[in-house]
Design a protein around this motif. Structure first.
Motif, PDB file in Angstrom:
ATOM      1  N   GLY A 175      -3.367   6.439  -0.570  1.00  0.00           N
ATOM      2  CA  GLY A 175      -4.331   7.002  -1.487  1.00  0.00           C
ATOM      3  C   GLY A 175      -4.008   6.773  -2.948  1.00  0.00           C
ATOM      4  O   GLY A 175      -4.704   7.277  -3.825  1.00  0.00           O
ATOM      5  N   VAL A 179      -5.070   1.732  -3.105  1.00  0.00           N
ATOM      6  CA  VAL A 179      -6.088   2.073  -2.127  1.00  0.00           C
ATOM      7  C   VAL A 179      -7.332   1.208  -2.335  1.00  0.00           C
ATOM      8  O   VAL A 179      -7.746   0.927  -3.466  1.00  0.00           O
ATOM      9  CB  VAL A 179      -6.439   3.580  -2.208  1.00  0.00           C
ATOM     10  CG1 VAL A 179      -7.150   3.926  -3.494  1.00  0.00           C
ATOM     11  CG2 VAL A 179      -7.250   4.000  -0.997  1.00  0.00           C
ATOM     12  N   ASP A 180      -7.898   0.745  -1.232  1.00  0.00           N
ATOM     13  CA  ASP A 180      -9.104  -0.091  -1.214  1.00  0.00           C
ATOM     14  C   ASP A 180      -8.881  -1.475  -1.822  1.00  0.00           C
ATOM     15  O   ASP A 180      -9.835  -2.214  -2.043  1.00  0.00           O
ATOM     16  CB  ASP A 180     -10.269   0.598  -1.942  1.00  0.00           C
ATOM     17  CG  ASP A 180     -10.699   1.887  -1.263  1.00  0.00           C
ATOM     18  OD1 ASP A 180     -10.583   1.948  -0.021  1.00  0.00           O
ATOM     19  OD2 ASP A 180     -11.136   2.814  -1.964  1.00  0.00           O
ATOM     20  N   ARG A 181      -7.628  -1.834  -2.081  1.00  0.00           N
ATOM     21  CA  ARG A 181      -7.332  -3.183  -2.572  1.00  0.00           C
ATOM     22  C   ARG A 181      -6.887  -4.047  -1.398  1.00  0.00           C
ATOM     23  O   ARG A 181      -5.984  -3.680  -0.646  1.00  0.00           O
ATOM     24  CB  ARG A 181      -6.231  -3.156  -3.634  1.00  0.00           C
ATOM     25  CG  ARG A 181      -6.582  -2.408  -4.919  1.00  0.00           C
ATOM     26  CD  ARG A 181      -7.653  -3.130  -5.713  1.00  0.00           C
ATOM     27  NE  ARG A 181      -7.273  -4.490  -6.072  1.00  0.00           N
ATOM     28  CZ  ARG A 181      -6.573  -4.816  -7.155  1.00  0.00           C
ATOM     29  NH1 ARG A 181      -6.153  -3.857  -7.995  1.00  0.00           N
ATOM     30  NH2 ARG A 181      -6.303  -6.082  -7.428  1.00  0.00           N
ATOM     31  N   ALA A 182      -7.517  -5.203  -1.238  1.00  0.00           N
ATOM     32  CA  ALA A 182      -7.124  -6.111  -0.165  1.00  0.00           C
ATOM     33  C   ALA A 182      -6.013  -7.042  -0.599  1.00  0.00           C
ATOM     34  O   ALA A 182      -5.160  -7.439   0.201  1.00  0.00           O
ATOM     35  CB  ALA A 182      -8.331  -6.921   0.303  1.00  0.00           C
ATOM     36  N   GLU A 255      -0.061   2.433   1.689  1.00  0.00           N
ATOM     37  CA  GLU A 255      -1.030   1.377   1.404  1.00  0.00           C
ATOM     38  C   GLU A 255      -0.301   0.037   1.400  1.00  0.00           C
ATOM     39  O   GLU A 255       0.755  -0.103   0.785  1.00  0.00           O
ATOM     40  CB  GLU A 255      -1.690   1.596   0.042  1.00  0.00           C
ATOM     41  CG  GLU A 255      -2.419   2.923  -0.119  1.00  0.00           C
ATOM     42  CD  GLU A 255      -3.642   3.040   0.775  1.00  0.00           C
ATOM     43  OE1 GLU A 255      -4.122   1.996   1.276  1.00  0.00           O
ATOM     44  OE2 GLU A 255      -4.118   4.173   0.967  1.00  0.00           O
ATOM     45  N   CYS A 257      -0.845  -4.087   0.687  1.00  0.00           N
ATOM     46  CA  CYS A 257      -1.759  -4.978  -0.017  1.00  0.00           C
ATOM     47  C   CYS A 257      -1.159  -6.380  -0.075  1.00  0.00           C
ATOM     48  O   CYS A 257       0.008  -6.558  -0.434  1.00  0.00           O
ATOM     49  CB  CYS A 257      -1.989  -4.441  -1.433  1.00  0.00           C
ATOM     50  SG  CYS A 257      -3.371  -5.188  -2.290  1.00  0.00           S
TER      51      CYS A 257
END
Length: 310
Positions: A175, A179-182, A255, A257
């Motif tokens: 979080g 977060v939400d990063r590829a 997370e 990445c």
């Protein structure tokens, strides 16, 4: 009363199979011979050990007690025989396995567990070693197998094969900023507080060498000696970290990445020593266990032993 070990083995097979016929087959005995042995065991024990029925046999309470203790007796006997036999075996030089810290963190321990359990007469000396030194020792015939990094394995005179991916990723608190990063570049990662490995780490050396003069100014909140501590700090939100993807357990709350930098793409290679230092089939067996452990790591297997730097 004296118990014959073969009679105890037969009795355990009979109890496991629920059949004197099947127990006799496992001991390579005829049915009459096995039945006579079981009857003699009951006679000497002075109690009925088996309840015989149309569908097979089952142990009486006394038989269950005998079976439990027979397991312990035979296990201790095997340990005794192995301990004494080890003095009679000619001493053989242990296999020598070299690997970098990334491999040491996860799949080398897994391979060692399975190999050493299945080869109780074989010893293995394991050392953490950077790829250039590993290649030198393998070429000199001073090691049997080495796990090396694809980007540093120079020279083609040694047998070598692909073993598995060892690419680097950025990790951070669940979080958090990733977060939400590829995918993210190292330069972007370095804009945030970092945690890293100490200067003796082959991973840190590789990152610094790859970046060269273009290295961004980064703030390292702390440098630690091993991947276990590094990952724990990143999970706790102390800072972002760059680690091998395979070092992060699938169940970790973190997370993950991709790094877009080309130098982050790495692979493990299995390299064979130039000279046979022992029995060829033993070295081949260890290689098989390393391949299997590497596959399990790719499929998301869990770590057995932690605490090595990369």
């Amino acid at each position: 009363m004296r118990y014959d070990l073969d009679d105890l083995r037969l009795f355990l097979h009979v109890v496991d199979e629920g059949s004197i016929t099947a127990g006799a087959r496992r001991m390579h005995l005829s049915l009459p011979s096995a039945s006579a042995r079981v009857r003699a065991l009951e006679h000497h024990a002075g109690v009925t050990l088996l309840v015989r029925g149309r569908r097979g046999v089952r142990p009486t309470p006394a038989g269950s007690t005998l079976a439990r203790h027979a397991h312990e007796v035979l296990a201790q006997t095997a340990l005794l025989e192995g301990a004494v036999a080890s003095y009679a075996r000619p001493s053989a030089a242990p296999l020598v396995l070299l690997a970098g810290g990334s491999a040491m963190h996860r799949f080398v321990p897994q391979a060692l567990v399975s190999f050493l359990r299945s080869h109780p007469d074989v010893d293995v000396t394991v050392s953490e070693c950077r790829t250039p030194e590993t290649m030198r020792l393998l070429a000199a015939g001073e090691a049997d197998l080495g796990i090396v990094q694809s980007h540093e394995a120079i020279g083609d005179e040694l047998p070598i094969e692909a073993l598995g991916d060892d690419s680097l990723v950025a990790i951070g608190q669940a979080g958090g900023v990733l977060v939400d990063r590829a995918a993210v570049s190292y330069r972007e990662v370095a804009e945030h507080p970092l945690v890293g490995l100490g200067p003796g780490s082959s991973l840190q050396h590789w990152i610094e060498t790859s970046l060269g003069a273009n290295a961004p100014a980064a703030r390292f909140r702390t440098l630690v000696p091993d991947l276990t501590t590094l990952i724990a700090l990143a999970v706790a939100g102390v800072g972002l970290a760059v680690v091998p993807r395979r070092s992060v357990a699938p169940e970790s709350a973190v997370e993950v990445c991709e790094l877009t930098d080309s130098w982050a793409r790495r692979a493990h290679l299995l390299c064979w020593g130039a000279r046979e230092r022992g029995e060829p089939e033993i070295r081949t067996a260890l290689a098989d266990h390393l391949r299997a452990a590497a596959r399990r790591g790719t499929e998301g297997g869990s770590s057995i032993v932690d605490g090595h730097q990369s």
